[in-house]
Motif scaffolding. Sequence first.
Motif, PDB file in Angstrom:
ATOM      1  N   GLU A   1       4.860 -11.478 -10.383  1.00 26.15           N
ATOM      2  CA  GLU A   1       4.009 -12.583  -9.958  1.00 26.15           C
ATOM      3  C   GLU A   1       3.566 -12.412  -8.510  1.00 26.15           C
ATOM      4  N   LEU A   2       4.475 -11.954  -7.654  1.00 24.05           N
ATOM      5  CA  LEU A   2       4.116 -11.737  -6.259  1.00 24.05           C
ATOM      6  C   LEU A   2       3.068 -10.641  -6.141  1.00 24.05           C
ATOM      7  N   ARG A   3       3.243  -9.567  -6.894  1.00 26.70           N
ATOM      8  CA  ARG A   3       2.258  -8.490  -6.860  1.00 26.70           C
ATOM      9  C   ARG A   3       0.907  -8.976  -7.371  1.00 26.70           C
ATOM     10  N   GLY A   4       0.942  -9.760  -8.438  1.00 26.38           N
ATOM     11  CA  GLY A   4      -0.301 -10.284  -8.976  1.00 26.38           C
ATOM     12  C   GLY A   4      -1.020 -11.192  -7.993  1.00 26.38           C
ATOM     13  N   ALA A   5      -0.262 -11.813  -7.076  1.00 30.88           N
ATOM     14  CA  ALA A   5      -0.844 -12.705  -6.074  1.00 30.88           C
ATOM     15  C   ALA A   5      -1.242 -11.954  -4.809  1.00 30.88           C
ATOM     16  N   GLY A   6      -1.125 -10.628  -4.834  1.00 33.06           N
ATOM     17  CA  GLY A   6      -1.601  -9.843  -3.700  1.00 33.06           C
ATOM     18  C   GLY A   6      -0.539  -9.333  -2.751  1.00 33.06           C
ATOM     19  N   ALA A   7       0.742  -9.377  -3.148  1.00 38.08           N
ATOM     20  CA  ALA A   7       1.798  -8.844  -2.279  1.00 38.08           C
ATOM     21  C   ALA A   7       1.539  -7.369  -1.991  1.00 38.08           C
ATOM     22  N   GLU A   8       1.676  -6.983  -0.738  1.00 36.66           N
ATOM     23  CA  GLU A   8       1.424  -5.602  -0.353  1.00 36.66           C
ATOM     24  C   GLU A   8       2.701  -4.773  -0.303  1.00 36.66           C
ATOM     25  N   THR A   9       3.797  -5.390   0.043  1.00 40.10           N
ATOM     26  CA  THR A   9       5.083  -4.702   0.039  1.00 40.10           C
ATOM     27  C   THR A   9       6.184  -5.741   0.077  1.00 40.10           C
ATOM     28  N   MET A  10       7.372  -5.383  -0.444  1.00 42.78           N
ATOM     29  CA  MET A  10       8.476  -6.350  -0.478  1.00 42.78           C
ATOM     30  C   MET A  10       9.795  -5.636  -0.634  1.00 42.78           C
ATOM     31  N   GLN A  11      10.862  -6.377  -0.391  1.00 43.47           N
ATOM     32  CA  GLN A  11      12.203  -5.875  -0.635  1.00 43.47           C
ATOM     33  C   GLN A  11      13.053  -6.997  -1.213  1.00 43.47           C
ATOM     34  N   VAL A  12      14.032  -6.617  -2.036  1.00 44.88           N
ATOM     35  CA  VAL A  12      14.940  -7.580  -2.655  1.00 44.88           C
ATOM     36  C   VAL A  12      16.357  -7.192  -2.266  1.00 44.88           C
ATOM     37  N   ASP A  13      17.033  -8.074  -1.547  1.00 45.60           N
ATOM     38  CA  ASP A  13      18.404  -7.793  -1.088  1.00 45.60           C
ATOM     39  C   ASP A  13      18.521  -6.418  -0.438  1.00 45.60           C
ATOM     40  N   GLY A  14      17.558  -6.079   0.399  1.00 47.92           N
ATOM     41  CA  GLY A  14      17.618  -4.823   1.122  1.00 47.92           C
ATOM     42  C   GLY A  14      17.182  -3.610   0.341  1.00 47.92           C
ATOM     43  N   VAL A  15      16.619  -3.786  -0.847  1.00 48.13           N
ATOM     44  CA  VAL A  15      16.108  -2.664  -1.646  1.00 48.13           C
ATOM     45  C   VAL A  15      14.586  -2.756  -1.671  1.00 48.13           C
ATOM     46  N   ARG A  16      13.914  -1.740  -1.163  1.00 46.54           N
ATOM     47  CA  ARG A  16      12.447  -1.734  -1.113  1.00 46.54           C
ATOM     48  C   ARG A  16      11.900  -1.579  -2.523  1.00 46.54           C
ATOM     49  N   ILE A  17      10.942  -2.405  -2.870  1.00 50.16           N
ATOM     50  CA  ILE A  17      10.328  -2.361  -4.196  1.00 50.16           C
ATOM     51  C   ILE A  17       9.171  -1.381  -4.189  1.00 50.16           C
ATOM     52  N   GLY A  18       9.156  -0.475  -5.177  1.00 45.28           N
ATOM     53  CA  GLY A  18       8.061   0.471  -5.325  1.00 45.28           C
ATOM     54  C   GLY A  18       7.413   0.318  -6.689  1.00 45.28           C
ATOM     55  N   VAL A  19       6.387   1.127  -6.943  1.00 46.80           N
ATOM     56  CA  VAL A  19       5.673   1.012  -8.213  1.00 46.80           C
ATOM     57  C   VAL A  19       6.539   1.424  -9.391  1.00 46.80           C
ATOM     58  N   ASP A  20       7.604   2.189  -9.128  1.00 45.00           N
ATOM     59  CA  ASP A  20       8.471   2.621 -10.216  1.00 45.00           C
ATOM     60  C   ASP A  20       9.839   1.953 -10.169  1.00 45.00           C
ATOM     61  N   SER A  21       9.944   0.834  -9.467  1.00 50.90           N
ATOM     62  CA  SER A  21      11.230   0.144  -9.370  1.00 50.90           C
ATOM     63  C   SER A  21      11.665  -0.408 -10.716  1.00 50.90           C
ATOM     64  N   ALA A  22      12.984  -0.468 -10.906  1.00 45.80           N
ATOM     65  CA  ALA A  22      13.554  -0.983 -12.150  1.00 45.80           C
ATOM     66  C   ALA A  22      14.593  -2.051 -11.830  1.00 45.80           C
ATOM     67  N   VAL A  23      14.535  -3.151 -12.557  1.00 46.87           N
ATOM     68  CA  VAL A  23      15.541  -4.210 -12.448  1.00 46.87           C
ATOM     69  C   VAL A  23      16.372  -4.172 -13.723  1.00 46.87           C
ATOM     70  N   THR A  24      17.672  -3.994 -13.602  1.00 51.87           N
ATOM     71  CA  THR A  24      18.540  -3.826 -14.761  1.00 51.87           C
ATOM     72  C   THR A  24      19.804  -4.652 -14.595  1.00 51.87           C
ATOM     73  N   GLY A  25      20.623  -4.660 -15.659  1.00 49.49           N
ATOM     74  CA  GLY A  25      21.913  -5.329 -15.598  1.00 49.49           C
ATOM     75  C   GLY A  25      21.920  -6.675 -16.284  1.00 49.49           C
ATOM     76  N   ASP A  26      23.096  -7.269 -16.346  1.00 46.66           N
ATOM     77  CA  ASP A  26      23.284  -8.581 -16.959  1.00 46.66           C
ATOM     78  C   ASP A  26      23.282  -9.661 -15.888  1.00 46.66           C
ATOM     79  N   PRO A  27      22.996 -10.923 -16.269  1.00 44.06           N
ATOM     80  CA  PRO A  27      23.040 -12.013 -15.294  1.00 44.06           C
ATOM     81  C   PRO A  27      24.357 -12.018 -14.520  1.00 44.06           C
ATOM     82  N   GLY A  28      24.254 -12.142 -13.220  1.00 43.09           N
ATOM     83  CA  GLY A  28      25.434 -12.114 -12.372  1.00 43.09           C
ATOM     84  C   GLY A  28      25.826 -10.724 -11.917  1.00 43.09           C
ATOM     85  N   ALA A  29      25.213  -9.698 -12.498  1.00 39.71           N
ATOM     86  CA  ALA A  29      25.521  -8.306 -12.140  1.00 39.71           C
ATOM     87  C   ALA A  29      24.246  -7.476 -12.228  1.00 39.71           C
ATOM     88  N   LEU A  30      23.239  -7.864 -11.462  1.00 34.11           N
ATOM     89  CA  LEU A  30      21.946  -7.187 -11.515  1.00 34.11           C
ATOM     90  C   LEU A  30      21.897  -6.016 -10.536  1.00 34.11           C
TER      91      LEU A  30
END
Length: 256
Positions: free
Chosen positions: A156-185
Amino acid sequence: MTADEPGPAGPAPPPPGGPRASWRGWRRRRRDPLAAVLIGVLTLVLGFAIAVQVRSTDTDAALAGLRQDDLVRILDDVTAREDRLRQQIAEQRAALEQLGTEGSTSPAALEEAADRAQALGILTGRVAAEGPGLQITVRDPADRISAAILLYAVQELRGAGAETMQVDGVRIGVDSAVTGDPGALSVDGQPVDAPYDVLVIGSPRDMETAMNIPNGVVDKVTRRSGSVDVVQSDRVVVDALRVLEAPQYAEPEDED
């Protein structure tokens, strides 16, 4: 990206451009060393942008359960991202053509190439960046926020024009993957813990609006006993860095 909800399609190859100087021709020409370095950087990033694929699993099953208006919105987001990527690739091809012409080692040409390399460094996550944006905190006290929801927030952020971002200190790239179970992502294989801190640079107003659309990120998190704090800021610093891997299969097109 990989998660339980839909992700964007991989970027399509760029449309054919105008006449381009031969890659072998460039290599045969004797150039200023700095120009050669800049040409190499731009070419590497261009090949990366063309070759990279955004990863996703269970996409068909997830799409089948969405409403028509959700599918239309997702398609619009994917189309917008594809158009932006095509434009970026076209601009870099034009820069490479300019650097491949006689006289392209002038100070103005080198400065332009350096600026483009810096901009691409930000877009690919190799360079720290700062600018206006959002500071977002996603709280998950009940451990019910899935990888799909966190991925959905990034989309959603990318669709709204985000140019770059990070999640908990991990830089998001075009090939980023979010995995894991709730509470252990994990993001790109690195564990992340709630509350999830998202730093994103772009239009604060547009991105905050995207977070709060009906059945959007805030609604999804709230329905799972979580909460989302969104704070607009004139200065957001995204300083986590990504390692740019060389394409395994793609290489610059050779036109003789």
